[in-house]
Scaffold this motif. Structure first.
Motif, PDB file in Angstrom:
ATOM      1  N   ASN A   1       0.829  -1.212   0.000  1.00 50.99           N
ATOM      2  CA  ASN A   1       0.000   0.000   0.000  1.00 50.99           C
ATOM      3  C   ASN A   1       0.862   1.261   0.000  1.00 50.99           C
ATOM      4  O   ASN A   1       0.551   2.244  -0.679  1.00 50.99           O
ATOM      5  N   GLU A   2       1.952   1.258   0.793  1.00 56.20           N
ATOM      6  CA  GLU A   2       2.826   2.440   0.872  1.00 56.20           C
ATOM      7  C   GLU A   2       3.563   2.649  -0.466  1.00 56.20           C
ATOM      8  O   GLU A   2       3.660   3.783  -0.955  1.00 56.20           O
ATOM      9  N   PHE A   3       4.049   1.553  -1.051  1.00 53.80           N
ATOM     10  CA  PHE A   3       4.694   1.688  -2.362  1.00 53.80           C
ATOM     11  C   PHE A   3       3.658   2.064  -3.417  1.00 53.80           C
ATOM     12  O   PHE A   3       3.968   2.796  -4.366  1.00 53.80           O
TER      13      PHE A   3
ATOM     14  N   GLU B   1       8.704  10.206  -0.026  1.00 54.48           N
ATOM     15  CA  GLU B   1       8.363  10.006   1.381  1.00 54.48           C
ATOM     16  C   GLU B   1       7.594   8.691   1.571  1.00 54.48           C
ATOM     17  O   GLU B   1       7.855   7.937   2.513  1.00 54.48           O
ATOM     18  N   GLU B   2       6.650   8.426   0.658  1.00 53.70           N
ATOM     19  CA  GLU B   2       5.884   7.173   0.738  1.00 53.70           C
ATOM     20  C   GLU B   2       6.790   5.963   0.528  1.00 53.70           C
ATOM     21  O   GLU B   2       6.608   4.916   1.152  1.00 53.70           O
ATOM     22  N   ASN B   3       7.760   6.124  -0.361  1.00 58.24           N
ATOM     23  CA  ASN B   3       8.748   5.072  -0.564  1.00 58.24           C
ATOM     24  C   ASN B   3       9.466   4.774   0.769  1.00 58.24           C
ATOM     25  O   ASN B   3       9.669   3.606   1.135  1.00 58.24           O
ATOM     26  N   GLY B   4       9.785   5.834   1.490  1.00 59.57           N
ATOM     27  CA  GLY B   4      10.413   5.686   2.804  1.00 59.57           C
ATOM     28  C   GLY B   4       9.509   4.960   3.796  1.00 59.57           C
ATOM     29  O   GLY B   4       9.985   4.156   4.607  1.00 59.57           O
ATOM     30  N   HIS B   5       8.198   5.229   3.720  1.00 61.22           N
ATOM     31  CA  HIS B   5       7.260   4.526   4.615  1.00 61.22           C
ATOM     32  C   HIS B   5       7.247   3.028   4.312  1.00 61.22           C
ATOM     33  O   HIS B   5       7.223   2.199   5.228  1.00 61.22           O
ATOM     34  N   GLY B   6       7.249   2.699   3.001  1.00 62.27           N
ATOM     35  CA  GLY B   6       7.281   1.284   2.608  1.00 62.27           C
ATOM     36  C   GLY B   6       8.550   0.620   3.127  1.00 62.27           C
ATOM     37  O   GLY B   6       8.506  -0.480   3.683  1.00 62.27           O
TER      38      GLY B   6
ATOM     39  N   GLU C   1      -7.541   7.185   3.033  1.00 59.19           N
ATOM     40  CA  GLU C   1      -7.597   5.731   2.865  1.00 59.19           C
ATOM     41  C   GLU C   1      -6.423   5.063   3.597  1.00 59.19           C
ATOM     42  O   GLU C   1      -6.605   4.060   4.298  1.00 59.19           O
ATOM     43  N   VAL C   2      -5.242   5.639   3.471  1.00 62.61           N
ATOM     44  CA  VAL C   2      -4.073   5.069   4.157  1.00 62.61           C
ATOM     45  C   VAL C   2      -4.283   5.139   5.677  1.00 62.61           C
ATOM     46  O   VAL C   2      -3.945   4.192   6.399  1.00 62.61           O
ATOM     47  N   SER C   3      -4.870   6.230   6.162  1.00 59.72           N
ATOM     48  CA  SER C   3      -5.147   6.331   7.605  1.00 59.72           C
ATOM     49  C   SER C   3      -6.051   5.192   8.065  1.00 59.72           C
ATOM     50  O   SER C   3      -5.820   4.595   9.121  1.00 59.72           O
TER      51      SER C   3
ATOM     52  N   GLU D   1       2.030  10.091  11.851  1.00 58.67           N
ATOM     53  CA  GLU D   1       2.395  10.579  10.520  1.00 58.67           C
ATOM     54  C   GLU D   1       1.137  10.865   9.680  1.00 58.67           C
ATOM     55  O   GLU D   1       1.068  11.884   8.979  1.00 58.67           O
ATOM     56  N   GLN D   2       0.132   9.993   9.771  1.00 59.58           N
ATOM     57  CA  GLN D   2      -1.078  10.188   8.982  1.00 59.58           C
ATOM     58  C   GLN D   2      -1.837  11.449   9.395  1.00 59.58           C
ATOM     59  O   GLN D   2      -2.431  12.115   8.551  1.00 59.58           O
ATOM     60  N   VAL D   3      -1.811  11.768  10.686  1.00 59.24           N
ATOM     61  CA  VAL D   3      -2.458  13.002  11.140  1.00 59.24           C
ATOM     62  C   VAL D   3      -1.813  14.197  10.437  1.00 59.24           C
ATOM     63  O   VAL D   3      -2.498  15.085   9.912  1.00 59.24           O
ATOM     64  N   GLU D   4      -0.489  14.192  10.378  1.00 65.09           N
ATOM     65  CA  GLU D   4       0.261  15.279   9.749  1.00 65.09           C
ATOM     66  C   GLU D   4       0.023  15.309   8.228  1.00 65.09           C
ATOM     67  O   GLU D   4      -0.188  16.381   7.642  1.00 65.09           O
ATOM     68  N   GLU D   5       0.047  14.134   7.609  1.00 61.42           N
ATOM     69  CA  GLU D   5      -0.133  14.054   6.149  1.00 61.42           C
ATOM     70  C   GLU D   5      -1.514  14.570   5.739  1.00 61.42           C
ATOM     71  O   GLU D   5      -1.639  15.352   4.797  1.00 61.42           O
ATOM     72  N   GLU D   6      -2.534  14.120   6.462  1.00 67.21           N
ATOM     73  CA  GLU D   6      -3.892  14.576   6.128  1.00 67.21           C
ATOM     74  C   GLU D   6      -4.013  16.084   6.299  1.00 67.21           C
ATOM     75  O   GLU D   6      -4.607  16.768   5.472  1.00 67.21           O
TER      76      GLU D   6
HETATM   77 FE   LIG Z   1       2.614   6.668   3.886  1.00 66.34          FE
END
Ligand SMILES: [Fe+2]
Ligand SMILES: [Fe+2]
Length: 181
Positions: A27-29, A60-65, A107-109, A137-142
């Protein structure tokens, strides 16, 4: 059989949590790939600042994966990478790009919350600790993407304001990598 169950318990992991984390790696990738598709659309339409912002977000999402990938390896499990869906590649406007980005973050949250709930139910405490970072992290991203969407909604089709906003997004600086990524 008994031995493998014992090993699982020793490693502080359960098969369903491991499978769910593997799914979240994809999902992150997938989110990374989707942001890259958004960057491509923006840059093709000469919103180069938006493209810059979205490329950084893709990284950044790559980093999460990778953070979850590294976590699974650190827990001494095999990483089984799954398929990544084809991202949406066509958009009606740059505003729609960021509205889709917000929907994706929401959706990711939901995915992270479900994963945390599973880890909680199965008492996989190390996974809970790891996932806490993602919840924050999701709170910040949203929040970040919601603010950008609000600006596009304010600006509408005014060319001068759109160019200003594009320039503002183009000034996004690199943030430190996620711990463990
Ligand atoms: Fe992410
Ligand atoms: Fe994200």
């Amino acid at each position: 059989m008994l031995m493998s169950r014992v090993l699982h318990r020793m490693a502080g992991m359960t098969p369903s949590v491991l499978e769910a984390i593997s799914g979240q790696i994809a999902n992150e990738f997938g989110a990374s790939f989707s942001y890259l598709a958004m960057a491509a659309w923006c840059e093709h339409h000469k919103f180069m600042g938006c493209g810059h912002w979205l490329r950084m977000q893709s990284a950044e999402e790559n980093g999460h994966g990778l953070k979850l990938f590294n976590f699974v390896l650190a827990r001494n499990h095999h990483v089984k990478l799954g398929a990544i869906a084809q991202p949406k590649v066509d958009f009606a406007s740059v505003q729609e790009v960021f509205e889709r980005a917000l929907a994706q973050e929401q959706e990711v949250s939901r995915q992270i919350d479900a994963l945390y709930e599973l880890a909680f139910r199965e008492k996989v405490f190390a996974a809970m600790a790891e996932l806490q970072w993602f919840i924050t992290e999701q709170v910040e991203e949203e929040k970040t993407v919601r603010e950008i969407v609000a600006k596009f909604q304010m600006v509408k089709d005014d060319p001068a304001s759109l160019l200003d906003l594009d320039r503002e997004l183009g000034a996004r600086a690199a943030e430190p990598a996620a711990p463990g990524a």
